[in-house]
Write a protein that holds these residues in place. Structure first.
Motif, mmCIF file in Angstrom:
data_model
loop_
_atom_site.group_PDB
_atom_site.id
_atom_site.type_symbol
_atom_site.label_atom_id
_atom_site.label_comp_id
_atom_site.label_asym_id
_atom_site.label_seq_id
_atom_site.Cartn_x
_atom_site.Cartn_y
_atom_site.Cartn_z
ATOM 1 N N ALA A 44 -0.298 3.482 5.691
ATOM 2 C CA ALA A 44 0.530 3.801 4.518
ATOM 3 C C ALA A 44 0.508 5.294 4.227
ATOM 4 O O ALA A 44 1.543 5.894 3.917
ATOM 5 C CB ALA A 44 0.046 3.008 3.308
ATOM 6 N N ALA A 45 -0.666 5.905 4.355
ATOM 7 C CA ALA A 45 -0.785 7.341 4.099
ATOM 8 C C ALA A 45 0.045 8.147 5.090
ATOM 9 O O ALA A 45 0.689 9.140 4.725
ATOM 10 C CB ALA A 45 -2.254 7.759 4.170
ATOM 11 N N VAL A 73 3.757 7.830 4.097
ATOM 12 C CA VAL A 73 4.077 8.638 2.918
ATOM 13 C C VAL A 73 4.142 10.115 3.297
ATOM 14 O O VAL A 73 5.074 10.828 2.915
ATOM 15 C CB VAL A 73 3.047 8.394 1.803
ATOM 16 C CG1 VAL A 73 3.241 9.396 0.665
ATOM 17 C CG2 VAL A 73 3.154 6.963 1.280
ATOM 18 N N GLU A 74 3.154 10.571 4.054
ATOM 19 C CA GLU A 74 3.124 11.981 4.436
ATOM 20 C C GLU A 74 4.304 12.332 5.339
ATOM 21 O O GLU A 74 4.786 13.472 5.319
ATOM 22 C CB GLU A 74 1.811 12.306 5.141
ATOM 23 C CG GLU A 74 1.534 13.789 5.301
ATOM 24 C CD GLU A 74 1.476 14.542 3.978
ATOM 25 O OE1 GLU A 74 1.923 15.714 3.936
ATOM 26 O OE2 GLU A 74 1.005 13.954 2.983
ATOM 27 N N ALA A 128 1.200 7.003 -6.618
ATOM 28 C CA ALA A 128 0.081 7.911 -6.886
ATOM 29 C C ALA A 128 0.511 9.366 -6.745
ATOM 30 O O ALA A 128 -0.068 10.255 -7.388
ATOM 31 C CB ALA A 128 -1.075 7.611 -5.943
ATOM 32 N N LYS A 129 1.531 9.618 -5.939
ATOM 33 C CA LYS A 129 2.067 10.971 -5.786
ATOM 34 C C LYS A 129 3.117 11.298 -6.859
ATOM 35 O O LYS A 129 3.646 12.405 -6.882
ATOM 36 C CB LYS A 129 2.687 11.142 -4.398
ATOM 37 C CG LYS A 129 1.675 11.388 -3.285
ATOM 38 C CD LYS A 129 2.399 11.627 -1.973
ATOM 39 C CE LYS A 129 1.432 12.108 -0.906
ATOM 40 N NZ LYS A 129 0.994 13.504 -1.117
ATOM 41 N N ARG A 136 0.835 -1.202 0.000
ATOM 42 C CA ARG A 136 0.000 0.000 0.000
ATOM 43 C C ARG A 136 0.869 1.252 0.000
ATOM 44 O O ARG A 136 0.509 2.269 -0.612
ATOM 45 C CB ARG A 136 -0.927 -0.012 1.222
ATOM 46 C CG ARG A 136 -2.051 -1.048 1.136
ATOM 47 C CD ARG A 136 -2.742 -1.231 2.482
ATOM 48 N NE ARG A 136 -4.018 -1.927 2.379
ATOM 49 C CZ ARG A 136 -4.164 -3.237 2.332
ATOM 50 N NH1 ARG A 136 -3.074 -4.018 2.359
ATOM 51 N NH2 ARG A 136 -5.362 -3.789 2.252
ATOM 52 N N VAL A 137 2.006 1.207 0.687
ATOM 53 C CA VAL A 137 2.940 2.329 0.663
ATOM 54 C C VAL A 137 3.445 2.565 -0.761
ATOM 55 O O VAL A 137 3.483 3.700 -1.247
ATOM 56 C CB VAL A 137 4.125 2.070 1.612
ATOM 57 C CG1 VAL A 137 5.198 3.139 1.438
ATOM 58 C CG2 VAL A 137 3.657 2.023 3.068
ATOM 59 N N ASP A 169 -4.350 1.057 4.888
ATOM 60 C CA ASP A 169 -4.296 2.167 3.934
ATOM 61 C C ASP A 169 -3.971 3.474 4.652
ATOM 62 O O ASP A 169 -3.218 4.306 4.138
ATOM 63 C CB ASP A 169 -5.630 2.302 3.200
ATOM 64 C CG ASP A 169 -5.910 1.128 2.292
ATOM 65 O OD1 ASP A 169 -5.199 0.967 1.288
ATOM 66 O OD2 ASP A 169 -6.839 0.348 2.596
ATOM 67 N N THR A 170 -4.533 3.643 5.838
ATOM 68 C CA THR A 170 -4.267 4.859 6.613
ATOM 69 C C THR A 170 -2.839 4.871 7.125
ATOM 70 O O THR A 170 -2.175 5.912 7.115
ATOM 71 C CB THR A 170 -5.257 4.966 7.787
ATOM 72 O OG1 THR A 170 -6.596 4.910 7.294
ATOM 73 C CG2 THR A 170 -5.070 6.278 8.537
ATOM 74 N N THR A 185 1.986 1.770 -3.605
ATOM 75 C CA THR A 185 0.896 2.297 -4.421
ATOM 76 C C THR A 185 0.671 3.785 -4.176
ATOM 77 O O THR A 185 0.483 4.572 -5.115
ATOM 78 C CB THR A 185 -0.398 1.519 -4.137
ATOM 79 O OG1 THR A 185 -0.191 0.133 -4.445
ATOM 80 C CG2 THR A 185 -1.551 2.045 -4.971
ATOM 81 N N GLN A 186 0.706 4.184 -2.906
ATOM 82 C CA GLN A 186 0.431 5.589 -2.588
ATOM 83 C C GLN A 186 1.595 6.501 -2.996
ATOM 84 O O GLN A 186 1.378 7.642 -3.413
ATOM 85 C CB GLN A 186 0.123 5.732 -1.104
ATOM 86 C CG GLN A 186 -1.189 5.064 -0.709
ATOM 87 C CD GLN A 186 -1.652 5.423 0.689
ATOM 88 O OE1 GLN A 186 -1.364 6.506 1.200
ATOM 89 N NE2 GLN A 186 -2.382 4.520 1.319
#
Length: 350
Positions: free
Chosen positions: A315-316, A319-320, A133-134, A126-127, A312-313, A129-130
């Protein structure tokens, strides 16, 4: 011109301050320590890692009216003086093994590539993928690149690299040129328990990542490490917490994660440690909105504001953590709750 370096130690009360100043006629360097004075050696010290000490740095130039001698200095002398001062500052900083740091957070998609360790795991994928996406360049590191391909990581635009956290050579190859690392590894029980156990994967493997990321020539600016709630349970007075005892029964996994955290925190590398609650494969909408809390504040208790969180959260958040300056050298504990208000992204590390 003044240049101030104030390294702070989290493991002791020692603090060393280096002040370098320049006027029209003199250059002075003073070193102060609350434990011992630093003696200048006639020999240059042996090899010192310039990544070993990171410190807030402030540079400021004097304003008009600070001194009559400054007002009378010709502009060409000011330029030469500034150049000389910069050279002397750099020389002394090198000799002391103290180097000013630059902002460690990434500024945008061009700041990659980012290495994701454990990319085939439920959180790691998931990391990847995100990050894609960025628009970031991503290296998806895993022991099994065929599995990574079957999960669609190459199709998502990630570069697949073979990486075993117990093999430093593979780490060095995978990390070469990367600006950041997100580690989402975790031991998975298998028949090969001599290798697939918490002491090896969660502790030694993470130590290896940190060693390579801090080696001379490394381009890694920040390492994000995913561990778990209750990692520091004993020190936080939660040694008898049933959740801690249950989870830690799996080969002392929480104790091994804590050891890895301590290695990272002592390394001098900029880091973010993310401690999630119970991991869910459900979508964030089904689990709830993100709750971010400080270190050693959330223990999986019924009285806590949340106990689970969507992968998913998590991973978000990872990333952030690469992009926010406020995330630097932070330990955050993250859970979710359907009743929690939506937390703006810019408040995640506030």
């Amino acid at each position: 011109v003044s240049f101030r370096i104030e390294p702070k130690s989290t493991s002791s009360q020692n603090m060393t301050t280096v002040i370098l100043s320049s006027t029209a006629t003199s250059f002075t360097a003073s070193v102060r320590s609350n434990t011992a004075s630093l003696a200048r050696s006639s020999k240059r010290p042996s090899a010192v890692s310039h990544r070993a000490v990171r410190a807030p740095v402030s540079c400021c130039s004097s304003t008009p009216g600070d001194g009559a001698d400054q007002a009378a200095v010709p502009s060409e002398l000011v330029g030469r003086r500034a150049a000389l001062s910069a050279a002397l500052i750099s020389s002394l900083a090198l000799e002391l093994g103290v180097m000013p740091t630059v902002a460690a957070s990434l500024s945008g998609p061009t700041d990659g590539p980012v290495l994701v360790v454990g990319a085939t795991g439920n959180t790691g994928r998931r990391v990847v993928t995100q990050l894609r996406a960025k628009g970031l360049a991503v290296r998806a590191g895993s022991r099994d690149t065929k599995k990574a391909s079957s999960l669609g990581l190459a199709a998502a635009g990630a570069e697949l690299v073979q990486l075993d956290v117990l093999d430093k050579a593979s780490i060095e190859a995978a990390m070469q040129g990367c600006t950041a690392v997100i580690c989402a590894t975790g031991f998975t029980p298998s028949l090969n328990f001599k290798k697939d156990n918490p002491a090896k994967v969660d502790h030694e493997g993470t130590d290896n990542l940190v060693a390579v990321a801090t080696a001379p020539g490394s381009s890694v600016k920040r390492l994000v490490l995913v561990t778990s709630l209750l990692t520091n349970a004993k020190a936080a007075g939660q040694g008898n917490n049933d959740n801690y005892k249950f989870l830690n029964a799996l080969g002392g996994v929480l104790d091994e994660k804590l050891a890895a955290e301590l290695t990272l925190r002592a390394s001098g590398l900029d880091y973010v440690i993310v401690r999630p609650g119970g991991l869910s494969n459900e979508a964030p909408e089904a689990v709830g909105n993100l709750i971010v809390r400080g270190e050693d504040t959330t223990f999986g208790l019924e009285t806590d504001p949340g106990r689970e969180i969507s992968r998913d959260t998590v991973a978000a958040v990872c990333v952030e953590a690469l992009f926010q300056d406020a995330a630097a050298k932070r330990v955050v504990e993250v859970v979710s709750s359907p009743s929690a208000p939506v937390l703006p992204v810019d408040k995640w590390f506030a």
